[in-house]
Design a protein around this motif. Structure first.
Motif, short mmCIF file in Angstrom:
data_model
loop_
_atom_site.label_atom_id
_atom_site.label_comp_id
_atom_site.label_asym_id
_atom_site.label_seq_id
_atom_site.Cartn_x
_atom_site.Cartn_y
_atom_site.Cartn_z
N TRP A 38 0.83 -1.20 0.00
CA TRP A 38 0.00 0.00 0.00
C TRP A 38 0.86 1.26 0.00
CZ3 TRP A 38 -5.06 -0.38 -0.80
CH2 TRP A 38 -5.73 -1.56 -0.43
N GLY A 39 0.52 2.19 -0.86
CA GLY A 39 1.01 3.55 -0.76
C GLY A 39 2.42 3.81 -1.26
N LEU A 40 2.85 5.03 -0.99
CA LEU A 40 4.14 5.53 -1.49
C LEU A 40 5.32 4.75 -0.98
CD1 LEU A 40 3.77 9.40 -0.97
CD2 LEU A 40 3.68 8.13 -3.12
N PHE A 41 5.20 4.18 0.22
CA PHE A 41 6.35 3.53 0.84
C PHE A 41 6.23 2.00 0.82
CE2 PHE A 41 5.80 7.76 2.60
CZ PHE A 41 7.01 8.33 2.23
N THR A 157 -5.58 7.15 1.25
CA THR A 157 -5.43 8.54 0.84
C THR A 157 -4.32 9.18 1.67
OG1 THR A 157 -6.65 10.61 0.51
CG2 THR A 157 -7.27 9.31 2.44
N ASN A 158 -3.98 10.42 1.33
CA ASN A 158 -2.99 11.14 2.12
C ASN A 158 -3.51 11.30 3.54
OD1 ASN A 158 -3.24 12.55 -0.75
ND2 ASN A 158 -1.10 12.51 -0.17
N SER A 159 -2.61 11.23 4.53
CA SER A 159 -3.08 11.47 5.89
C SER A 159 -3.51 12.93 6.03
CB SER A 159 -1.97 11.16 6.91
OG SER A 159 -0.97 12.16 6.85
N VAL A 160 -4.40 13.15 6.96
CA VAL A 160 -4.84 14.53 7.22
C VAL A 160 -3.63 15.36 7.65
CG1 VAL A 160 -6.34 15.95 8.67
CG2 VAL A 160 -7.15 13.73 7.83
N ALA A 216 -11.68 -0.01 10.53
CA ALA A 216 -10.31 0.34 10.93
C ALA A 216 -9.85 1.58 10.18
CB ALA A 216 -9.36 -0.82 10.61
N LEU A 217 -8.98 2.33 10.85
CA LEU A 217 -8.21 3.37 10.18
C LEU A 217 -6.75 3.06 10.49
CD1 LEU A 217 -7.40 6.01 8.85
CD2 LEU A 217 -8.07 7.22 10.92
N HIS A 218 -6.04 2.58 9.47
CA HIS A 218 -4.61 2.30 9.62
C HIS A 218 -3.85 3.56 9.23
CE1 HIS A 218 -5.31 -2.08 9.88
NE2 HIS A 218 -6.28 -1.85 9.02
N GLU A 219 -3.11 4.12 10.16
CA GLU A 219 -2.28 5.29 9.86
C GLU A 219 -0.91 4.75 9.46
OE1 GLU A 219 -3.82 8.83 12.51
OE2 GLU A 219 -3.31 7.10 13.75
N ALA A 245 1.96 9.27 6.94
CA ALA A 245 1.79 10.02 5.69
C ALA A 245 0.51 9.61 4.97
CB ALA A 245 2.99 9.78 4.76
N GLU A 246 -0.02 8.44 5.35
CA GLU A 246 -1.18 7.92 4.61
C GLU A 246 -2.20 7.31 5.57
OE1 GLU A 246 1.07 6.66 0.53
OE2 GLU A 246 1.49 5.46 2.29
N ASP A 247 -3.47 7.47 5.21
CA ASP A 247 -4.57 6.88 5.98
C ASP A 247 -5.21 5.78 5.13
OD1 ASP A 247 -4.18 8.68 8.05
OD2 ASP A 247 -5.81 10.01 7.44
N LEU A 248 -5.29 4.58 5.69
CA LEU A 248 -5.92 3.45 5.00
C LEU A 248 -7.16 3.07 5.79
CD1 LEU A 248 -5.80 1.17 2.85
CD2 LEU A 248 -4.26 -0.07 4.38
#
Ligand SMILES: C[S@@+](CC[C@H](N)C(=O)[O-])C[C@H]1O[C@@H](n2cnc3c(N)ncnc32)[C@H](O)[C@@H]1O
Length: 263
Positions: A38-41, A157-160, A216-219, A245-248
């Motif tokens: 998942w995501g950029l990293f 998405t991007n984290s808040v 769930a909200l995985h930060e 950096a990201e919210d899943l």
């Protein structure tokens, strides 16, 4: 809705440019990768377990881009459909299907108005797709309409926090709050696209109003060996090892929409 139509045209044009600059070439790497991350990293799904077993699930990816996430889901036994606004991104996806396989349907459409009948899917996913580029009130309602009862919505998405720390004219997140959270919603980047960045309370309200229970909200933080992305300047790996950096998000459709989701 002239503003919505203008946003759509602006984002379609942007993604033709991004495809030419980056994704058309990067798609081969993304399609060839074995692991679902998942995501950029590249946080591994195996560490999160957010999707569970996807075997035999009907899945739609809203804003699939080059559709590498759908390809990985297909390899795990799901039946994905990739939907995107951008003909350029879908052409890259189709090329990768021919080169690497597997094949699955690709649909050119707006994720806020999906040309597919109600209750057709078990899982709706979005990784930096509709989850960033579409109005949450419209695309989350579409996700609810497309899902069968008990179906799941998983989106990244991007984290808040990252959004609050990114300079007004783009660039990597800083260690300062550079924009107010109050009123944060539609973000039009100078010379770029139009994104939507609700705060956590707004996501919970929109999801709830459309019949979803948040599971769930995985930060997501960058893994210790994560590297700064070479194209998307959102957060450096150093930043993302310290702050998410990201919210899943993971949510399940448990009841009919109430329609009180506006924010
Ligand atoms: C960052 S890509 C997402 C794909 C991939 N997961 C990734 O991270 O590269 C964003 C995609 O969203 C698509 N998109 C933007 N607005 C859209 C809309 N209204 N409906 C469907 N797709 C949209 C763009 O065309 C682009 O291909």
């Amino acid at each position: 809705m002239p503003e919505a139509r203008a946003d759509l045209a602006r984002n379609r044009a942007l993604w033709a440019v991004v495809n030419a600059q980056f994704t058309a070439e990067d798609a081969a790497r993304a399609w060839a990768a074995e692991e679902l991350t998942w995501g950029l990293f590249g946080v591994p799904e195996r560490d999160l377990g957010v999707l569970g077993d996807v075997t035999d699930l009907d899945v739609i990816e809203l804003g699939c881009g080059t559709a590498y996430l759908s390809a990985r889901l297909a390899r795990l036994g799901a039946r994905p459909v990739g939907l995107d606004l951008s003909p350029a991104q879908l052409a890259t996806a189709a090329g990768c299907q021919r080169r690497f396989g597997p094949g699955f349907p690709l649909v050119e459409a707006d994720a806020e108005a999906v040309p597919v009948r109600d209750a057709s899917f078990d899982l709706v996913v979005s990784e930096y797709g509709a989850s960033v580029w579409c109005d949450p009130e419209r695309w989350v309602a579409e996700a609810a309409r497309l899902l069968r009862p008990g179906g799941r919505l998983v989106f990244l998405t991007n984290s808040v926090l990252a959004t609050l720390c990114v300079p007004e004219d783009e660039g990597f997140a800083t260690e300062r709050l550079l924009r107010p959270q109050r009123g944060l919603r539609r973000v039009a980047w100078p010379g770029g696209g139009v994104e939507f960045h609700p705060a956590h309370g707004d996501w919970i309200r929109v999801l709830g109003a459309n019949g979803f229970a948040v599971e769930a909200l995985h930060e997501l933080y960058a893994p210790t060996d994560g590297e700064t992305h070479g194209y998307y300047a959102i957060a450096t790996a150093r930043w993302a090892r310290r702050w998410p950096a990201e919210d899943l998000w993971a949510a399940r459709l448990t009841r009919p929409a109430s329609g009180f989701g506006a924010y």
